[in-house]
Design an enzyme around this catalytic site. Structure first.
Site, PDB file in Angstrom:
ATOM      1  N   HIS A   1     -30.297  -4.877  -3.187  1.00 51.87           N
ATOM      2  CA  HIS A   1     -29.425  -6.026  -2.978  1.00 51.87           C
ATOM      3  C   HIS A   1     -30.166  -7.363  -2.972  1.00 51.87           C
ATOM      4  CE1 HIS A   1     -25.914  -3.590  -2.269  1.00 51.87           C
ATOM      5  NE2 HIS A   1     -26.468  -2.965  -1.238  1.00 51.87           N
TER       6      HIS A   1
ATOM      7  N   ASP B   1     -21.805  -0.098   4.911  1.00 62.61           N
ATOM      8  CA  ASP B   1     -21.160   0.835   3.991  1.00 62.61           C
ATOM      9  C   ASP B   1     -20.594   2.035   4.728  1.00 62.61           C
ATOM     10  OD1 ASP B   1     -21.353  -0.400   1.444  1.00 62.61           O
ATOM     11  OD2 ASP B   1     -23.496   0.031   1.411  1.00 62.61           O
TER      12      ASP B   1
END
Length: 252
Positions: A46, A173
């Protein structure tokens, strides 16, 4: 030379502290590596850096007291092997949902006959310190991220995968996958219970466990609960917060 390996840091009796390196800049990484964290994770999933820019960043971290780690973009052998060849002492593998996926990651971190990691020393050759196979296998630290409902359902099997050093909980997540929405654990007793069970199962399985924290306030809970390591900040947020604080102070 670092006297303590990442594996020793993560399995010690004291909480280990990590920081995310998301900026694509070796100087920023070196500054972060000298700031007092036990390890620095270069985030290729990321963050702004890529496999192309990672060699310079890893070289910068080599000159700091912090152990260098890479979070690979995905669980594929080529990315894991490359990360270790570039000098990472450990790899964080995202979205590990089954024991088979954890085993695939571990296998890529070990040379034959224990695994299928290809021999390619790179930095160790350039630095005139050729790591032998046994040393490479011992040093390589494989950390599986538990951040899906499937991973939570299979946690008992995942922690029993031989050669897996640790599991690392990704609450964002995990919360989404479990159907809790975009929440952190202080806002969701259900998420907190899920994370605490992962910690309990990991410790019962004899491996280290860490939790991703949203800044300093969340660390206390997981320190008290007995986790082995946390990653609590990113270089980007540290830069934003310190810059904004300096601007406010300058304006009085």
């Amino acid at each position: 030379m670092r006297m303590t390996t990442l594996k020793q840091v993560l399995t010690a009796d004291t909480l280990a502290y990590g920081v995310w390196s998301g900026l694509d800049d070796p100087i920023a990484a070196e500054i972060t590596g000298r700031s007092g964290f036990d390890f620095v994770v270069v985030d290729l999933q990321h963050g702004f850096a890529s496999m192309a820019s990672a060699p310079a960043i890893m070289n910068a971290l080599e000159h700091t007291p912090s152990a260098p780690v890479i979070r690979v973009p995905w669980n594929t052998p080529d990315l894991l092997m490359r990360a270790l060849d570039l000098g990472a002492e450990g790899v964080i593998v995202p979205m590990v949902s089954t024991a088979a996926e954890a085993r695939q990651a571990v296998t890529a971190c070990r040379y034959a006959p224990a695994g299928n990691r290809s021999w390619g020393p790179l930095w160790t050759t350039a630095r005139r310190h050729l790591v032998d196979v046994a040393e490479g296998d011992e040093k390589a630290t494989c950390i599986a991220m538990i951040e899906t409902a499937e991973g939570y359902a299979n946690i008992d099997e995942i922690v029993r995968v031989e050669g897996l050093t640790a599991v690392y909980v990704g609450p964002n997540d995990l919360a989404l996958s479990m159907g809790f929405g975009r929440v952190r654990f202080p806002e969701s007793p259900d998420l907190q219970n899920v994370i605490e069970r992962i910690v309990d199962v990991a410790h019962a399985g004899g491996i280290a466990v860490g939790v991703d924290c949203n800044g300093t306030p969340e660390i206390g809970h997981w320190r008290d609960y007995g986790v082995d390591f946390v990653i609590s900040h990113t270089d980007t947020t540290l830069l934003v917060e310190s810059s904004e604080a300096a601007a406010r102070a300058a304006r009085g």
